[in-house]
Design an enzyme around this catalytic site. Structure first.
Site, mmCIF file in Angstrom:
data_model
loop_
_atom_site.group_PDB
_atom_site.id
_atom_site.type_symbol
_atom_site.label_atom_id
_atom_site.label_comp_id
_atom_site.label_asym_id
_atom_site.label_seq_id
_atom_site.Cartn_x
_atom_site.Cartn_y
_atom_site.Cartn_z
ATOM 1 N N ASP A 339 15.874 -5.821 -6.758
ATOM 2 C CA ASP A 339 16.888 -4.781 -6.956
ATOM 3 C C ASP A 339 18.288 -5.273 -6.606
ATOM 4 O O ASP A 339 18.456 -6.194 -5.812
ATOM 5 C CB ASP A 339 16.565 -3.556 -6.089
ATOM 6 C CG ASP A 339 16.484 -3.909 -4.610
ATOM 7 O OD1 ASP A 339 15.788 -4.896 -4.295
ATOM 8 O OD2 ASP A 339 17.121 -3.229 -3.783
ATOM 9 N N GLU A 340 19.245 -4.609 -7.192
ATOM 10 C CA GLU A 340 20.662 -4.742 -6.831
ATOM 11 C C GLU A 340 21.106 -6.189 -6.593
ATOM 12 O O GLU A 340 21.792 -6.475 -5.620
ATOM 13 C CB GLU A 340 20.950 -3.936 -5.552
ATOM 14 C CG GLU A 340 20.674 -2.465 -5.694
ATOM 15 C CD GLU A 340 20.832 -1.714 -4.378
ATOM 16 O OE1 GLU A 340 21.470 -0.659 -4.400
ATOM 17 O OE2 GLU A 340 20.328 -2.171 -3.340
HETATM 18 C C1 TNX Z 1 19.074 1.479 -2.582
HETATM 19 S S1 TNX Z 1 16.359 1.352 -3.678
HETATM 20 C C2 TNX Z 1 18.396 0.323 -2.245
HETATM 21 C C3 TNX Z 1 18.192 -0.004 -0.831
HETATM 22 C C4 TNX Z 1 18.911 0.943 0.069
HETATM 23 C C5 TNX Z 1 18.731 2.348 -0.420
HETATM 24 C C6 TNX Z 1 19.335 3.368 0.477
HETATM 25 C C7 TNX Z 1 16.662 -0.022 -3.788
HETATM 26 C C8 TNX Z 1 15.734 -0.682 -4.618
HETATM 27 N N1 TNX Z 1 17.743 -0.474 -3.157
HETATM 28 O O1 TNX Z 1 18.591 -1.321 -0.584
HETATM 29 O O2 TNX Z 1 18.381 0.819 1.345
HETATM 30 O O3 TNX Z 1 19.308 2.457 -1.691
HETATM 31 O O4 TNX Z 1 19.068 4.661 0.037
#
Ligand code: TNX
Length: 526
Positions: A339-340
């Site tokens: 993710d991200e």
């Molecule tokens: C998004 S969900 C993220 C996390 C954060 C979360 C906080 C995701 C795959 N990545 O790194 O902790 O939001 O709500």
């Protein structure tokens, strides 16, 4: 002749007696099984109007000498004995036990096909409680229903007065989805083995079967990897806010795996990559493109770190980490995060995810990843965990993957309940008890139906959560609702009915010592 004064007191006595009778009537044990407050709501309940009474002489009988069934029986005995003070024992038998007992039995040749691996049937008569299932996991799930059918004080650990009665009838019950999980972020703040075990007990109580541990992130590396010792020694030495962090030795991790397995729960370990990786980049200079170790990080912003996707050592590193993790993980999945990865170029991200999937497969496991991985080529049996972008979920399905549903607006239990909630975040939404419950995984995303969905997972991210009390406050009361979404067919669910059942849990939460958010939307009865 009755004097006026005397007449008055007789009338008062009569009224008092009538009132008392009325009161004790309402305190009478529930004798309509179909009104039982079980969460998740069972698929089918029929009531026969009487009740079974658990007495001191009761035994828990199992058929045959199976060590596994004995353990399940003992689990139930350990739940019943402290509060009843009965000293109930597990006994083996080859015939149906006599009156007053609990009998746990496996169906011959999975004879009740619709129950599947986790379903159970509970037949309660005035003379016995008969729990049957195709598999031991089904018996274990059924035991959670027995616990919830008994008065809430059954959960206390000191001796309580009875009576210990259960309404008579039949429950036939099995889950809608095969994967019903909770994710716990132990990277942003570290939580020790005992805390994790407590979470396992909670999710077991609601018949969930997976605990996903988010074991690495920018702020900390939480699992011992013997071939890369600095990951925990250095990378595990802090957390959000600068506390001392911590990590699980492989032995501790194995003890969590065993504790979960005894409750028919699978541990799904996650190593998040190529982003969310600063703890590793800080531990080993050679993992960085410029050869320099980064500083440890204790903030909460995301998206700044990435593995160096064109270094060979990156893949040696991942292969060894995954190898060690697989050796101590009996469950089928390794979660690769994904993710991200805002600092990884798309043209680097795609071949990276493709290559990592092959590494996981070569170690004999299936791939789970956040829905972002959908832009790569997904391996057969890969599962994409939907959290935010519905396009990714649709793309993953088109590529033949199954979806694990964790929509942030519903299932992210780190989201604040409302404006007044002090803990948690609200980037996705405020998620009150109702909005966390009122959704159907099978209709949330066009093109992603029940057949495409592996199950649902509630997620507890811990940027703002530092201890058990805070975890409980965010999990309860939303966690039981998530469990019900995974278990109970959506056609059988309604918020108006559920909120009453949930309200009746207050006494049970109190008996279990759970610090829950007293949502105004729920009619709590204490
Ligand atoms: C998004 S969900 C993220 C996390 C954060 C979360 C906080 C995701 C795959 N990545 O790194 O902790 O939001 O709500």
């Amino acid at each position: 002749m009755i004097k006026k004064k005397q007449y008055f007191s007789i009338t008062a006595l009569l009224i008092f007696t009538m009132l008392y009778a009325q009161l004790s009537l309402s305190a009478k044990p529930l004798s309509d099984l179909s009104k039982a407050d079980i969460i998740p709501k069972p698929v089918l309940i029929t009531s026969t109007g009487g009740y079974f009474s658990l007495e001191a002489a009761a035994g828990i009988f199992i058929r045959g000498e199976s060590a596994e069934l004995k353990e399940i029986g003992q689990y139930l005995a350990d739940k019943l004995n402290p509060s009843t003070g009965f000293g109930i024992k597990v006994k083996t038998t080859d015939k149906i036990p006599g009156s007053g007992n609990i009998y746990l039995t496996l169906n011959e040749n999975n004879s009740n096909a619709k129950l599947g691996d986790e379903g159970y049937e509970l037949i309660i008569t005035k003379s016995q409680v008969l729990l049957s299932a195709n598999k031991p996991a089904g018996l274990f799930r059924g035991i959670q229903s027995i616990r919830q059918l008994l008065p809430a004080k059954i959960e206390l650990t000191s001796k309580q007065p009875g009576p210990w009665q259960i309404a008579t009838g039949t429950i036939t019950d099995y889950p809608a989805y095969s994967y019903r999980g909770t994710m716990l972020d132990v990277a942003r703040h570290f939580f020790g083995v005992e805390d994790v075990e407590k979470i396992i007990d909670y999710i077991a109580f609601y018949k969930m079967n997976a605990l996903h541990l988010h074991l690495s992130d920018d702020q900390g590396w939480r699992i011992e990897i013997k071939s890369w010792p600095e990951l925990t020694k250095h990378g595990g030495s802090t957390q959000v806010g600068g506390g001392k962090g911590g990590y699980y030795s492989q032995e501790q991790y194995s003890s969590i795996v065993r504790y979960a397995k005894d409750r028919y729960i699978t541990i799904v370990p996650e190593i998040d990559m190529p982003g969310h990786i600063n703890a590793a980049l800080s531990s080993y200079a050679e993992l960085n493109c410029n050869g320099k170790a980064t500083d440890l990080y204790t903030g909460i912003e995301v998206g700044f770190s990435t593995l160096c996707t064109n270094l060979d050592i990156t893949y040696k590193f991942i292969d060894e980490v995954v190898g060690e993790l697989v050796a101590i993980t009996p469950g089928p999945y390794i979660h690769i995060g994904g993710d991200e990865s805002h600092s990884t170029k798309r043209e680097d991200y795609i071949p990276f995810i493709n290559r990592i999937q092959k590494i996981v497969l070569a170690h004999g496991k299936k791939v789970l990843g956040w829905d972002d991985i959908a832009i790569a080529s997904l391996e057969p049996n890969a599962v994409a965990q939907h959290w935010s972008n519905i396009k990714n979920a649709e793309m993953a399905v088109q590529k033949g993957a199954k979806i694990l549903m964790s929509p942030a607006k519903r299932a992210y239990l780190d989201m604040q309940y409302d404006k007044s909630t002090k803990l948690g975040l609200h980037w996705a939404a405020y998620v009150e008890a109702d909005s966390s419950y009122i959704w159907d995984p099978a209709t949330l995303i066009p093109g992603v139906g029940q057949n495409n969905i592996l199950g649902i997972e509630a997620a507890l991210w811990t940027e703002t959560i530092t201890n058990m009390d805070e975890m409980e406050y965010m999990l309860f009361p939303r966690l039981p609702g998530c469990a019900e979404i995974g278990w109970t067919p959506s056609s059988e669910r309604s918020w108006n009915e559920y909120k009453v059942r949930l309200g009746h849990q207050a006494e049970r939460f109190n008996a279990m010592g759970i610090n829950y958010f007293q949502s105004k939307l729920v009619p709590w009865t204490k």
